[in-house]
Design an enzyme around this catalytic site. Structure first.
Site, short mmCIF file in Angstrom:
data_model
loop_
_atom_site.label_atom_id
_atom_site.label_comp_id
_atom_site.label_asym_id
_atom_site.label_seq_id
_atom_site.Cartn_x
_atom_site.Cartn_y
_atom_site.Cartn_z
N ASP A 86 1.42 1.60 8.68
CA ASP A 86 2.01 0.37 9.38
C ASP A 86 3.46 0.00 8.55
OD1 ASP A 86 -0.37 0.19 10.98
OD2 ASP A 86 -0.65 -1.91 10.34
N HIS A 142 -2.58 7.30 6.40
CA HIS A 142 -3.13 8.27 7.13
C HIS A 142 -2.30 9.58 7.60
CE1 HIS A 142 -6.25 5.12 8.41
NE2 HIS A 142 -5.34 4.21 7.97
N SER A 226 5.15 -0.72 -0.34
CA SER A 226 5.86 0.41 -1.07
C SER A 226 6.60 1.51 0.12
CB SER A 226 4.95 1.49 -1.48
OG SER A 226 5.75 2.34 -2.57
#
Length: 259
Positions: A86, A142, A226
């Protein structure tokens, strides 16, 4: 003047001691009293969290929260590449002949980012994405494709901010920050997933074991907001026409197509 002042303030605060203190506080039970205000300030979507807010006992637990099953459906077309995080797509484009990418009008060397000109060579004339995670985002990473892990290595020590100010005025954070690089191969082509540590907290924890990655499968998490940089070997990737920068994106949403 503004650049000099920004860098001075960062150098004064970005210390190993301050990093350890911040990390220790975030993992302590004393940080729990900040959780409700943190969730409110950053508009955390509590409906999609695996647990209710009261079940997180430290800020660290909230930072690395998991989501409910099905909260991030993964594009199931076998030819697509999906977002690993995200994030906000801050920049995207072609990697230049001199192995540079342009981020916020500033050149960055992928040879520096990956540690050598040899490591960067396959990506010259390929494609890149800069995906920025703020403190409000879900922090688990992911796999964007299914493939085999060819190599995995770490570089850098200190970490500077990777937000817009950091990219514009910082000391080349995409090249210099602590980073963990995973190179994945599929169909004879490769891509690099560069996970870049944020200011103060360098922690990037791997959760995947083995050499095989499956698209959408969790592989790691950040302990704080990050950046992830995706680098595609030349001729391996075509971006989806709907994708632009800047724009928000979620895990499992289509970035483009694997050739």
């Amino acid at each position: 003047m503004r650049k000099w002042l920004y860098r001075l303030l960062i150098e004064l605060t970005n210390h190993s001691l301050s990093s350890k203190l911040l990390a220790s506080f975030a993992k302590s039970r004393f940080s729990a009293w900040l959780i409700p205000s943190y969730a409110k300030i950053y508009h955390i979507n509590q409906e999609e969290m695996e647990k209710s807010l009261k079940n997180y006992k430290t800020l660290q637990q909230l930072f690395v929260r998991r989501l409910k099953a099905g909260a991030r459906p993964v594009d199931d077309d076998e030819c697509t590449v999906v977002s690993p995080v995200d994030a906000v797509i801050e920049e995207m484009g072609i990697i230049r002949e001199n192995s540079e990418i342009i981020v916020k009008g500033k050149p960055y060397s992928i040879a520096e980012m990956l540690g050598s000109a040899e490591a960067a060579q396959p990506y010259v004339n390929g494609f890149f994405f800069i995906l920025y995670l703020s403190p409000s985002h879900y922090h688990r990473i992911h796999s964007p494709i299914s493939g085999m892990i060819e190599r995995q290595w770490t570089l850098g020590r200190k970490s500077y901010p990777v937000n817009r100010l950091g990219l514009k005025y910082g000391k080349r954070p995409l090249e210099k920050n602590y980073r963990l690089i995973t190179e994945v191969k599929a169909g004879g082509k490769r891509m690099a997933i560069v996970k870049i540590g944020a200011m103060f907290v360098n922690s990037i924890e791997l959760t995947h074991t083995g050499e095989q990655l499956v698209k959408g499968e969790e592989m790691a998490y950040f302990s704080f907001g990050s950046t992830v940089v995706l680098l595609f070997e030349r001729g391996s990737f075509a971006p989806d026409p709907r994708i632009a920068a800047p724009m928000p994106i979620k895990v499992g949403e289509r970035l483009g197509y694997w050739r």
